[in-house]
Design an enzyme around this catalytic site. Structure first.
Site, PDB file in Angstrom:
ATOM      1  N   HIS A  98       0.972  -1.164  -0.099  1.00  0.00           N
ATOM      2  CA  HIS A  98       0.083  -0.106  -0.117  1.00  0.00           C
ATOM      3  C   HIS A  98       0.922   1.345  -0.083  1.00  0.00           C
ATOM      4  O   HIS A  98       2.020   1.192  -0.219  1.00  0.00           O
ATOM      5  CB  HIS A  98      -0.953   0.027   1.190  1.00  0.00           C
ATOM      6  CG  HIS A  98      -0.168   0.456   2.467  1.00  0.00           C
ATOM      7  ND1 HIS A  98      -0.926   0.679   3.588  1.00  0.00           N
ATOM      8  CD2 HIS A  98       0.830   0.395   2.898  1.00  0.00           C
ATOM      9  CE1 HIS A  98      -0.382   1.039   4.601  1.00  0.00           C
ATOM     10  NE2 HIS A  98       0.832   0.808   4.419  1.00  0.00           N
ATOM     11  N   CYS A 136       5.762   6.937   4.391  1.00  0.00           N
ATOM     12  CA  CYS A 136       4.566   6.107   3.833  1.00  0.00           C
ATOM     13  C   CYS A 136       3.861   6.441   2.655  1.00  0.00           C
ATOM     14  O   CYS A 136       3.050   5.650   2.287  1.00  0.00           O
ATOM     15  CB  CYS A 136       3.667   6.171   5.069  1.00  0.00           C
ATOM     16  SG  CYS A 136       4.357   5.633   6.622  1.00  0.00           S
ATOM     17  N   HIS A 187       5.219   0.312  -0.412  1.00  0.00           N
ATOM     18  CA  HIS A 187       5.664  -0.570   0.501  1.00  0.00           C
ATOM     19  C   HIS A 187       4.644  -1.482   1.106  1.00  0.00           C
ATOM     20  O   HIS A 187       3.390  -1.321   0.705  1.00  0.00           O
ATOM     21  CB  HIS A 187       6.379  -0.077   1.614  1.00  0.00           C
ATOM     22  CG  HIS A 187       5.421   0.737   2.454  1.00  0.00           C
ATOM     23  ND1 HIS A 187       4.829   1.829   2.250  1.00  0.00           N
ATOM     24  CD2 HIS A 187       4.839   0.446   3.756  1.00  0.00           C
ATOM     25  CE1 HIS A 187       3.815   2.429   3.192  1.00  0.00           C
ATOM     26  NE2 HIS A 187       3.888   1.424   4.344  1.00  0.00           N
ATOM     27  N   HIS A 212       3.248  -4.804   3.964  1.00  0.00           N
ATOM     28  CA  HIS A 212       3.352  -5.159   5.467  1.00  0.00           C
ATOM     29  C   HIS A 212       2.870  -6.733   5.529  1.00  0.00           C
ATOM     30  O   HIS A 212       2.164  -7.144   4.488  1.00  0.00           O
ATOM     31  CB  HIS A 212       2.438  -4.396   6.470  1.00  0.00           C
ATOM     32  CG  HIS A 212       2.593  -2.976   6.245  1.00  0.00           C
ATOM     33  ND1 HIS A 212       3.518  -2.574   7.296  1.00  0.00           N
ATOM     34  CD2 HIS A 212       2.121  -1.857   5.760  1.00  0.00           C
ATOM     35  CE1 HIS A 212       3.456  -0.981   7.232  1.00  0.00           C
ATOM     36  NE2 HIS A 212       2.762  -0.741   6.466  1.00  0.00           N
ATOM     37  N   HIS A 247      -1.150 -10.346  -1.155  1.00  0.00           N
ATOM     38  CA  HIS A 247      -0.238 -10.279  -2.262  1.00  0.00           C
ATOM     39  C   HIS A 247      -0.759  -9.225  -3.379  1.00  0.00           C
ATOM     40  O   HIS A 247      -0.291  -9.344  -4.553  1.00  0.00           O
ATOM     41  CB  HIS A 247       0.076 -11.464  -3.032  1.00  0.00           C
ATOM     42  CG  HIS A 247       1.137 -12.405  -2.293  1.00  0.00           C
ATOM     43  ND1 HIS A 247       0.626 -12.939  -0.929  1.00  0.00           N
ATOM     44  CD2 HIS A 247       2.245 -12.603  -2.426  1.00  0.00           C
ATOM     45  CE1 HIS A 247       1.744 -13.459  -0.391  1.00  0.00           C
ATOM     46  NE2 HIS A 247       2.902 -13.317  -1.360  1.00  0.00           N
ATOM     47  N   GLU A 273      -0.573  -3.996  11.516  1.00  0.00           N
ATOM     48  CA  GLU A 273       0.517  -3.617  10.591  1.00  0.00           C
ATOM     49  C   GLU A 273       1.846  -4.271  10.843  1.00  0.00           C
ATOM     50  O   GLU A 273       2.716  -4.412   9.780  1.00  0.00           O
ATOM     51  CB  GLU A 273       0.252  -2.103  10.358  1.00  0.00           C
ATOM     52  CG  GLU A 273       0.689  -1.518   8.964  1.00  0.00           C
ATOM     53  CD  GLU A 273       0.326  -0.276   8.755  1.00  0.00           C
ATOM     54  OE1 GLU A 273       0.934   0.597   9.556  1.00  0.00           O
ATOM     55  OE2 GLU A 273      -0.401   0.080   8.146  1.00  0.00           O
TER      56      GLU A 273
HETATM   57 ZN   LIG Z   1       2.446   1.065   5.416  1.00  0.00          ZN
END
Ligand SMILES: [Zn+2]
Length: 160
Positions: free
Chosen positions: A15, A24, A28, A30, A69, A131
């Protein structure tokens, strides 16, 4: 009396936070952990409010199909959406707001759980979305007399 059980589902997703202004805003991902809290008023003759296997099938099935994914992006993030769409094959999911842990937990509780649990006799009352090992957001339904459910938040940690 009501009884609440929890089923944990893990998934990986990418995201970014549109207009975050910091790191952010880069693409990237999680390793997410979603804890689904499900409440019922009665147990069946086996002693269950619902079979844990049913919760796994429903929640993991939805997450595998839609978020795992893939990229979860804000509908306002036209640049980010354009980027993921040129990748073959591509998998992405559009939310009407930024894919923060808070918003993703609320979306699961408000939009996804009612569809998945329709007809099962139980309702989702809380979703906790981790997260990272240090950060989570919690969305929960709070009953207030005479009005419909409202969605509240609690969150902890700094990771985005
Ligand atoms: Zn993030």
């Amino acid at each position: 009396m009501s009884i609440t059980i929890m089923r944990r589902i893990k998934f990986c997703a990418g995201h970014r936070l549109h207009r975050h202004g910091g790191k952010c805003e880069f693409f990237h991902g999680h390793n997410y952990v979603a804890d689904f809290y499900v409440t019922g008023d009665v147990v069946d003759d086996v002693g269950r409010v619902i079979d844990f296997a049913d919760l796994k099938r429903l929640f993991k099935g939805w997450l595998d199909e839609h978020w795992d994914h893939g990229f979860v992006l804000n509908e306002s993030d036209e640049n980010g959406l354009a980027a993921v769409k040129i990748v073959e094959p591509c998998k992405y999911y559009v939310l009407p707001y930024n894919p923060t842990a808070e918003n993703m937990a609320a979306y699961l509780l408000r939009e996804v759980c009612p569809q998945l649990l329709a007809g099962t006799g139980v309702t989702a009352t809380k979703v906790v979305l981790w997260e990272s090992e240090e950060s989570f957001a919690e969305a929960s339904l709070t009953q207030s007399s005479g009005s419909s459910d409202t969605c509240g938040f609690a969150s902890a940690g700094e990771s985005r």
